[in-house]
Design an enzyme around this catalytic site. Structure first.
Site, PDB file in Angstrom:
ATOM      1  N   CYS A   1       0.822  -1.217   0.000  1.00  0.00           N
ATOM      2  CA  CYS A   1       0.000   0.000   0.000  1.00  0.00           C
ATOM      3  C   CYS A   1       0.857   1.270   0.000  1.00  0.00           C
ATOM      4  O   CYS A   1       1.611   1.502   0.947  1.00  0.00           O
ATOM      5  CB  CYS A   1      -0.914  -0.079   1.227  1.00  0.00           C
ATOM      6  SG  CYS A   1      -1.650   1.477   1.730  1.00  0.00           S
TER       7      CYS A   1
ATOM      8  N   CYS B   1       0.167   3.708   2.876  1.00  0.00           N
ATOM      9  CA  CYS B   1       0.669   3.134   4.132  1.00  0.00           C
ATOM     10  C   CYS B   1       2.146   3.476   4.319  1.00  0.00           C
ATOM     11  O   CYS B   1       2.599   3.740   5.432  1.00  0.00           O
ATOM     12  CB  CYS B   1       0.505   1.618   4.144  1.00  0.00           C
ATOM     13  SG  CYS B   1      -1.206   1.072   4.034  1.00  0.00           S
TER      14      CYS B   1
END
Length: 98
Positions: A23, A26
């Site tokens: 991600c 993230c």
């Protein structure tokens, strides 16, 4: 699972970052969370939960997207948001919930 419950049942704020290795947002959150922890020290716990390795836990907390941040204190969910959250906003949130 029981270790996770022990952690979120602390009487200080616990910020949980549900993330995934793949991600992009993230990856942006990681240094922000480190700065938050460095700024607040022992007054807060910050833990990261990889949703791919902890699918049951992610499902239990209805994590649909990553990153999802949840603030707990004494086992109660106080706040939750998906997406990147800025350092100043996280610090302000945690300070209000000490």
């Amino acid at each position: 699972m029981s270790r996770f419950l022990d952690i979120i049942n602390q009487d200080k704020p616990v910020l949980v970052d549900f993330f995934a290795e793949w991600c992009g947002p993230c990856k942006l959150m990681a240094p922000i969370l480190k700065e938050v922890k460095d700024s607040l020290g022992e007054t807060v716990s910050v833990i990261k939960i990889d949703v791919d390795k902890n699918q049951l836990l992610a499902s239990q907390y209805q994590v649909r997207g990553v990153p999802t941040l949840i603030l707990f204190k004494n086992g109660k969910q106080l706040w939750r948001q998906s997406g990147v959250v800025q350092k100043k906003d996280l610090i302000s949130l945690i300070e209000r919930n000490k």
